[in-house]
Design a protein around this motif. Structure first.
Motif, PDB file in Angstrom:
ATOM      1  N   GLU A 144     -35.330 -44.552  -9.926  1.00  0.00           N
ATOM      2  CA  GLU A 144     -34.409 -45.180  -8.982  1.00  0.00           C
ATOM      3  C   GLU A 144     -35.133 -45.780  -7.783  1.00  0.00           C
ATOM      4  N   ARG A 145     -36.324 -45.289  -7.480  1.00  0.00           N
ATOM      5  CA  ARG A 145     -37.074 -45.830  -6.341  1.00  0.00           C
ATOM      6  C   ARG A 145     -37.745 -47.155  -6.687  1.00  0.00           C
ATOM      7  N   VAL A 146     -37.863 -47.431  -7.972  1.00  0.00           N
ATOM      8  CA  VAL A 146     -38.501 -48.662  -8.452  1.00  0.00           C
ATOM      9  C   VAL A 146     -39.891 -48.804  -7.831  1.00  0.00           C
ATOM     10  N   VAL A 147     -40.737 -47.806  -8.087  1.00  0.00           N
ATOM     11  CA  VAL A 147     -42.120 -47.862  -7.615  1.00  0.00           C
ATOM     12  C   VAL A 147     -42.880 -48.847  -8.494  1.00  0.00           C
ATOM     13  N   VAL A 148     -43.340 -49.925  -7.913  1.00  0.00           N
ATOM     14  CA  VAL A 148     -43.980 -51.001  -8.660  1.00  0.00           C
ATOM     15  C   VAL A 148     -45.237 -50.521  -9.378  1.00  0.00           C
ATOM     16  N   GLY A 149     -45.261 -50.713 -10.705  1.00  0.00           N
ATOM     17  CA  GLY A 149     -46.463 -50.416 -11.479  1.00  0.00           C
ATOM     18  C   GLY A 149     -46.858 -48.956 -11.559  1.00  0.00           C
ATOM     19  N   LEU A 150     -45.902 -48.046 -11.377  1.00  0.00           N
ATOM     20  CA  LEU A 150     -46.248 -46.625 -11.335  1.00  0.00           C
ATOM     21  C   LEU A 150     -46.927 -46.157 -12.614  1.00  0.00           C
ATOM     22  N   ARG A 151     -46.359 -46.506 -13.765  1.00  0.00           N
ATOM     23  CA  ARG A 151     -46.923 -46.027 -15.028  1.00  0.00           C
ATOM     24  C   ARG A 151     -48.384 -46.441 -15.181  1.00  0.00           C
ATOM     25  N   SER A 152     -48.712 -47.649 -14.799  1.00  0.00           N
ATOM     26  CA  SER A 152     -50.092 -48.132 -14.954  1.00  0.00           C
ATOM     27  C   SER A 152     -51.044 -47.520 -13.932  1.00  0.00           C
ATOM     28  N   LYS A 153     -50.496 -46.815 -12.933  1.00  0.00           N
ATOM     29  CA  LYS A 153     -51.336 -46.153 -11.933  1.00  0.00           C
ATOM     30  C   LYS A 153     -51.737 -44.743 -12.360  1.00  0.00           C
ATOM     31  N   ILE A 154     -50.988 -44.175 -13.289  1.00  0.00           N
ATOM     32  CA  ILE A 154     -51.163 -42.760 -13.617  1.00  0.00           C
ATOM     33  C   ILE A 154     -52.374 -42.521 -14.505  1.00  0.00           C
ATOM     34  N   ARG A 155     -53.237 -41.619 -14.067  1.00  0.00           N
ATOM     35  CA  ARG A 155     -54.321 -41.100 -14.892  1.00  0.00           C
ATOM     36  C   ARG A 155     -54.139 -39.582 -14.932  1.00  0.00           C
ATOM     37  N   PHE A 156     -53.724 -39.056 -16.070  1.00  0.00           N
ATOM     38  CA  PHE A 156     -53.454 -37.622 -16.115  1.00  0.00           C
ATOM     39  C   PHE A 156     -54.729 -36.834 -16.437  1.00  0.00           C
TER      40      PHE A 156
END
Length: 281
Positions: A144-156
């Motif tokens: 709901e926050r619509v964080v731009v590009g969040l998935r592509s930022k994640i390194r688990f």
């Protein structure tokens, strides 16, 4: 030394600010003070530019108070604003229950999600399922926050260590994931290889150590690519083997972008050097 290695081999060198347990205690009061935040930001930027670094990784490991997290997000936003003109990157080490909000998540270039300090009641730790759960939770809680590009930022995070299935776990009566204080003892993957000589598909021994073997590590890296994530984060490079034939890093290298976190020194220095290598094309 890290900068010289970058010049020879490519990659990026980050400086880390903060650390686990009590190494970040000063941040509690610092982030609330606008003047102190500005001073810290200025010194970090100066350190990066003076030493030809590529960015900074901020690690406030156990912050959990809502007001602390809010001010932490403000710090990250202010830091990124000053890093951007110099072309410097910003990453943050994050636990799944830490909520940086839209401000904090949009400020950073990379989110290094701790997905390796989790152990089941039966003793298995840092499974592929755990990685799925942690990443999906972070993504879904910020839809709901619509964080731009969040998935592509994640390194688990992927562990280069094992945990004992039994020792430290026997007396815990809670179901599911057990508390960190009762997790089994840790053993570096390099020591696991020496002691057990595991095959590629092996992740543990009966009633003993459980680790992420070569096949599981490869599956995690492949899943990161399939999900269009930023890659994986290794904790930590010093626990890998020195032989290519048994190295977990060599398993990841052809598959995914990798962020390598250097282990903290015995002196518990506030700043740690992080060497990031991109996959070879």
């Amino acid at each position: 030394e890290a900068v010289q290695a970058r010049e020879r081999n490519g990659g990026k060198v980050f400086v880390a600010v903060g650390g686990a347990v009590n190494k970040s205690d000063a941040l509690h009061s610092l982030v609330r003070d606008k003047t102190l935040r500005a001073r810290l930001v200025g010194r970090i930027v100066h350190f990066c530019t003076a030493n030809s670094l590529d960015g900074v990784d901020v690690d406030w490991d156990l912050v959990n108070r809502t007001d602390d997290l809010f001010h932490y997000s403000v710090l990250l936003s202010e830091l990124k604003k000053e890093l951007r003109p110099h072309g410097l990157e910003l990453s943050v080490l994050l636990r799944v229950w830490q909520d940086l909000g839209k401000t904090g998540l949009e400020a950073v270039d990379w989110v290094h999600l701790i997905a390796f300090n989790v152990q089941e009641q039966k003793g298995r730790h840092s499974t592929l399922s755990h990685a799925h759960t942690y990443v999906n939770h972070l993504v879904k809680t910020n839809v709901e926050r619509v964080v731009v590009g969040l998935r592509s930022k994640i390194r688990f995070g992927v562990p280069f260590f094992g945990r004992d299935r039994m020792r430290g776990v026997r007396d815990v009566k809670s179901k599911g994931v057990i508390p960190m204080t009762h997790m089994g003892r840790v053993q570096a993957y390099s020591d696991i290889v020496k002691e057990f000589e595991p095959v590629e598909a092996q992740n543990g021994v009966p009633n003993g150590m459980w680790w992420n073997g070569a096949r599981l590590v490869r599956q995690k890296a492949e899943w990161a690519v399939e999900q269009s994530l930023g890659g994986v984060m290794v904790w930590d490079l010093s626990q890998d083997t020195s032989r290519n034939a048994t190295s977990l890093l060599e398993v990841i290298r052809p598959v995914s972008y990798t962020h390598l976190r250097a282990h903290e020194t015995p002196e518990h220095l506030v700043c740690r050097l992080l060497l990031e290598k991109k996959k070879k094309k």
